[in-house]
Design an enzyme around this catalytic site. Structure first.
Site, PDB file in Angstrom:
ATOM      1  N   ASN A 122      46.680  33.548  47.497  1.00 21.50           N
ATOM      2  CA  ASN A 122      45.895  34.599  46.818  1.00 21.50           C
ATOM      3  C   ASN A 122      45.910  35.939  47.564  1.00 21.50           C
ATOM      4  O   ASN A 122      45.925  36.999  46.934  1.00 21.50           O
ATOM      5  CB  ASN A 122      44.462  34.129  46.564  1.00 21.50           C
ATOM      6  CG  ASN A 122      43.705  33.842  47.829  1.00 21.50           C
ATOM      7  OD1 ASN A 122      44.269  33.346  48.805  1.00 21.50           O
ATOM      8  ND2 ASN A 122      42.442  34.164  47.835  1.00 21.50           N
ATOM      9  N   GLY A 198      42.827  27.310  52.449  1.00 18.14           N
ATOM     10  CA  GLY A 198      43.332  26.793  51.183  1.00 18.14           C
ATOM     11  C   GLY A 198      42.263  25.968  50.498  1.00 18.14           C
ATOM     12  O   GLY A 198      41.069  26.142  50.762  1.00 18.14           O
ATOM     13  N   SER A 199      42.697  25.066  49.651  1.00 14.57           N
ATOM     14  CA  SER A 199      41.726  24.320  48.849  1.00 14.57           C
ATOM     15  C   SER A 199      41.036  23.230  49.674  1.00 14.57           C
ATOM     16  O   SER A 199      41.573  22.759  50.683  1.00 14.57           O
ATOM     17  CB  SER A 199      42.437  23.688  47.657  1.00 14.57           C
ATOM     18  OG  SER A 199      43.376  22.752  48.130  1.00 14.57           O
ATOM     19  N   THR A 202      43.198  19.976  49.969  1.00 11.96           N
ATOM     20  CA  THR A 202      44.235  20.008  51.011  1.00 11.96           C
ATOM     21  C   THR A 202      43.588  19.959  52.394  1.00 11.96           C
ATOM     22  O   THR A 202      44.095  19.298  53.298  1.00 11.96           O
ATOM     23  CB  THR A 202      45.123  21.267  50.879  1.00 11.96           C
ATOM     24  OG1 THR A 202      45.600  21.356  49.541  1.00 11.96           O
ATOM     25  CG2 THR A 202      46.297  21.237  51.813  1.00 11.96           C
ATOM     26  N   GLU A 220      39.254  26.888  56.359  1.00 14.63           N
ATOM     27  CA  GLU A 220      38.581  27.851  55.469  1.00 14.63           C
ATOM     28  C   GLU A 220      38.925  27.413  54.058  1.00 14.63           C
ATOM     29  O   GLU A 220      40.064  27.559  53.621  1.00 14.63           O
ATOM     30  CB  GLU A 220      39.099  29.274  55.721  1.00 14.63           C
ATOM     31  CG  GLU A 220      38.975  29.769  57.160  1.00 14.63           C
ATOM     32  CD  GLU A 220      37.550  30.088  57.551  1.00 14.63           C
ATOM     33  OE1 GLU A 220      36.665  30.071  56.675  1.00 14.63           O
ATOM     34  OE2 GLU A 220      37.306  30.338  58.747  1.00 14.63           O
ATOM     35  N   CYS A 254      38.571  33.626  47.378  1.00 17.13           N
ATOM     36  CA  CYS A 254      37.610  32.543  47.661  1.00 17.13           C
ATOM     37  C   CYS A 254      36.175  33.059  47.637  1.00 17.13           C
ATOM     38  O   CYS A 254      35.241  32.293  47.444  1.00 17.13           O
ATOM     39  CB  CYS A 254      37.927  31.933  49.020  1.00 17.13           C
ATOM     40  SG  CYS A 254      37.937  33.162  50.333  1.00 17.13           S
ATOM     41  N   GLU A 435      35.874  31.928  61.911  1.00 16.50           N
ATOM     42  CA  GLU A 435      36.842  32.822  62.530  1.00 16.50           C
ATOM     43  C   GLU A 435      36.237  34.225  62.585  1.00 16.50           C
ATOM     44  O   GLU A 435      35.343  34.539  61.797  1.00 16.50           O
ATOM     45  CB  GLU A 435      38.181  32.766  61.765  1.00 16.50           C
ATOM     46  CG  GLU A 435      38.806  31.360  61.868  1.00 16.50           C
ATOM     47  CD  GLU A 435      40.162  31.185  61.177  1.00 16.50           C
ATOM     48  OE1 GLU A 435      40.664  32.135  60.565  1.00 16.50           O
ATOM     49  OE2 GLU A 435      40.705  30.064  61.260  1.00 16.50           O
TER      50      GLU A 435
END
Ligand code: NAD
Length: 455
Positions: A122, A198-199, A202, A220, A254, A435
């Site tokens: 994204n 990512g998702s 995953t 994240e 996100c 982070e």
């Protein structure tokens, strides 16, 4: 116990990258922070000099508008290198005295080794550099895997690494799918840590695959972010910001708002004004600088997102805007693109999949609430906990509500204003770890406590 490494034989690029990163590690980690900082600043300058070509490539590859790529993606990639090239110069370690024992303690931080970095489609260069910059600033060598859907700008950046002064093997970019390259990276015994964006699905898979090696993980993940709008909010500012927070980058951020809770007394007025503002958004050719909403990432993703509208309709929800998506008057060259109207859904139950799942597209749901207590409970009623926004002119209320939201980030009376010094990340299914300047420094280094007895 010997841990087998089934993927290494099957993914030569990761093997080659590990070897290169291992060879480069002694030299890179021995450099002073000042030396590393200089090289990173140079890379920032080089990307900035080519800002326009990076922005064009990002827009073409991802479907985002050229304006978003110019104003957000590429400037932020530049800033990631500038920020961490500076912040690494100001990190400190701890020291405590224990006079009654005649000793002192201090901490020492050293780079972890080879960092595995995996990013989504994204915000391609933006998120990849958000990981590469702190990792190399701390003295690690890295293997970075961008999404297979959007690898072009990572490839373009590769070409600038030598010119910036990075020794070979410090930054290794491996292009490949998640199931092959990503998995081989996550399960490689010589890769000491994984920073993944990512998702959630995953992310869970990565936890399992890396568990045998006890790797450091920063995850994240997804979000289902609420906006809470109280009756005393400044509606002019709130509406324009909430349209943006719902639909920026086609809702493929996100941090985008996907559940809007509006206090009952202003609900009808809000709905009317919100839909009016959404209708003004221009959808079309991403390369047109006047366009607000570009194309979605893929045909499959578009189908998945549209399917949620069907599900909402079948549950009796009201689609206030977003119908007529097939009759869009798009320029001829975009006729086969993955476009849809920004969609506003109302009269929807909290337990509907549209209110629970991360759709990651231009759909936002609006619902009304009565009291502060009620809205906090409902806003927290999802598995995610990434970002929330609260709109009210009552400072006391803003603090009270922000404190009780189970969310890693809370924006009040604004959206998406970031200070990279402060922690970024999610609670619950939205992630593990944070982070940011100090958090990234801690994540990308190993800490050792040393005790010196002096008397
Ligand atoms: P994804 O999880 O499908 O893929 C992300 C990356 O992981 C890609 O590079 C992919 O190739 C790789 N990957 C896939 N399977 C893998 C595996 N088995 N092992 C190792 N790597 C694997 O996510 P996506 O569809 O690319 O991105 C959208 C998701 O990212 C959304 O859920 C969104 O919320 C999330 N996201 C989160 C943040 C955040 O900061 N919390 C930021 C941006 C996007």
């Amino acid at each position: 116990m010997t841990i087998s490494h089934p993927c290494s034989k099957h993914y030569d690029s990761i093997e080659a990258a590990v070897k290169a990163a291992q060879n480069a590690f002694p030299g890179w980690s021995a450099k002073t922070p000042q030396e590393r900082s200089k090289i990173m600043s140079k890379l920032a300058d080089l990307i900035e000099e080519s800002l326009e070509s990076f922005a064009e490539a990002e827009s073409k590859d991802q479907g985002k508008t050229i304006t978003f790529a110019r104003m957000v993606d590429v400037p932020r990639a530049v800033y990631n290198f500038r920020f961490f090239s500076s912040s690494i110069l100001h990190q400190t370690t701890e020291c405590t005295q224990m006079d009654h024992m005649g000793c002192m303690h201090y901490t020492e931080r050293t780079p972890v080794g080879i960092a595995g970095l995996i990013s989504p489609w994204n915000l391609p260069l933006y998120l990849l550099t958000w990981k590469i910059a702190p990792a190399v600033a701390c003295g690690n060598t890295v293997i970075a895997k961008p999404s297979e859907m959007t690898s072009v700008t990572a490839w373009m950046m590769c070409k600038l690494l030598n010119k910036a002064g990075f020794p070979p093997g410090v930054v290794n970019i491996v292009l490949g799918s998640g199931l092959k390259a990503g998995d081989a990276l996550v399960s490689h015994p010589e890769v000491s840590l994984i920073s993944f964006t990512g998702s959630t699905l995953t992310g869970q898979h990565i936890i399992e695959r890396s568990a045998p090696y006890c790797k450091k993980l920063s995850l994240e993940l997804g979000g289902k972010n609420p906006a809470i709008i109280f009756e005393d909010a400044n509606l002019d500012e709130c509406i324009s910001a909430t349209v943006r927070s719902s639909f920026a980058n086609q809702g493929e951020i996100c941090l985008c708002t996907s559940r809007i809770f509006v206090q009952r007394s202003i609900y009808k007025d809000f709905l009317r004004r919100f839909v009016e503002a959404v209708k003004k958004w221009k959808i079309g050719d991403p390369s047109d600088p006047t366009v607000d909403l570009g194309a979605l990432i893929s045909k499959e993703h578009l189908a998945k997102v549209k399917n949620y509208i069907k599900k909402a309709e079948s549950e009796g929800a009201k689609i206030l805007y977003g119908e007529g998506i097939d009759s869009l008057a798009l320029p001829p060259r975009n006729q086969n693109g993955y476009f849809m109207l920004p969609t506003v859904i109302a009269e929807i139950a909290d337990d509907s999949c549209c209110m629970q799942d991360e759709i990651f597209g231009p759909i936002t749901c609006i619902t009304e609430f009565g009291t502060e207590e009620e809205v906090i409970r409902r806003a927290n009623g999802v598995k995610y906990g990434l970002a929330a926004t609260v709109w009210s002119s009552d400072v006391g209320r803003v603090h009270r509500v922000a404190k009780r939201l189970k969310s890693g980030l809370v924006w009040t009376n604004c959206w998406l204003i970031r200070d990279l010094n402060l922690p970024f990340g999610g609670m619950k299914a939205s992630g593990i770890g944070r982070e940011g300047a100090k958090d990234s420094y801690e994540f990308f280094t190993e800490v050792k406590t040393i005790t010196i007895k002096h008397t």
